[in-house]
Design an enzyme around this catalytic site. Structure first.
Site: not given
Ligand code: ZN
Length: 188
Positions: A46, A141, A51, A137-138, A93-94
């Site tokens: 995701g 953000h 981000q 999670h997303e 997480c990226l």
């Molecule tokens: Zn993340």
């Protein structure tokens, strides 16, 4: 279409709340494509707009694995309308390369959003599946909340952040989550 730079923990955009989308314009369609291109390039499950430095309420998820065909899901102006149960989950997480830690999540969620064609949809994800966890999670953000804010063991998380040369845990941002804590305790 472009692969964009993924911002790392410490960049202010990751902590800023994102704005609602008023219209699925050309600009939003381009953003969606950039999110997908970037997520696939990084082998992510995701990716949320903040981000890549765009503080608008858009994220993408694809939980397909191995030989499964790509299955991108686009969420614009999402709202989690139902949540229940609790599960412990090891997440990354990226924006936190290589750093993983255990967090609390709801087991089941129901989310309402608009897709890339401007159409409203409702999706249910149950049993703590990757999809159920990725949605939470997303979604976080978009409100400037990061997975480490949900961590179960702050000392372990601090050590992991240090190991990967990431900024320190912001302990004032740790979430209370009494309901999830109690629910997880019952499973013991
Ligand atoms: Zn993340």
């Amino acid at each position: 279409m472009a692969i964009r730079k993924v911002l790392k923990y410490g960049e202010p955009s990751l902590r800023e709340p994102s704005k609602e989308v008023h219209k699925v314009s050309r600009k939003i369609s381009d953003l969606v494509r950039d999110l997908l291109d970037t997520m696939y390039a990084q082998n992510g499950v995701g990716l949320a707009a903040p981000q890549i430095g765009e503080n608008v309420r858009v994220f993408v998820i694809d939980v397909a694995t191995g030989n499964e065909p790509l299955n991108p899901i686009v969420f614009i102006n999402p709202k989690i309308i139902k949540k229940s149960g609790a599960i412990e989950s090891n997440e990354g997480c990226l924006s936190f390369p290589e750093a993983y830690t255990n967090v609390r999540r709801y087991k089941n969620v129901m989310i309402k959003a608009i897709n890339e064609h401007g159409k409203s949809f409702v999706m249910e994800a149950k049993d703590g599946t990757l999809l159920a966890r990725a949605i939470q999670h997303e979604y976080d953000h978009l409100d400037g909340i990061l997975f480490i804010d949900h961590c179960i063991n702050r000392f372990e998380t601090e050590a992991i952040l240090e190991k990967y040369h990431l900024p320190a845990l912001e302990t004032d941002r740790l979430l209370e989550e009494k309901d999830l804590e109690e629910e997880l305790g019952k499973n013991d």
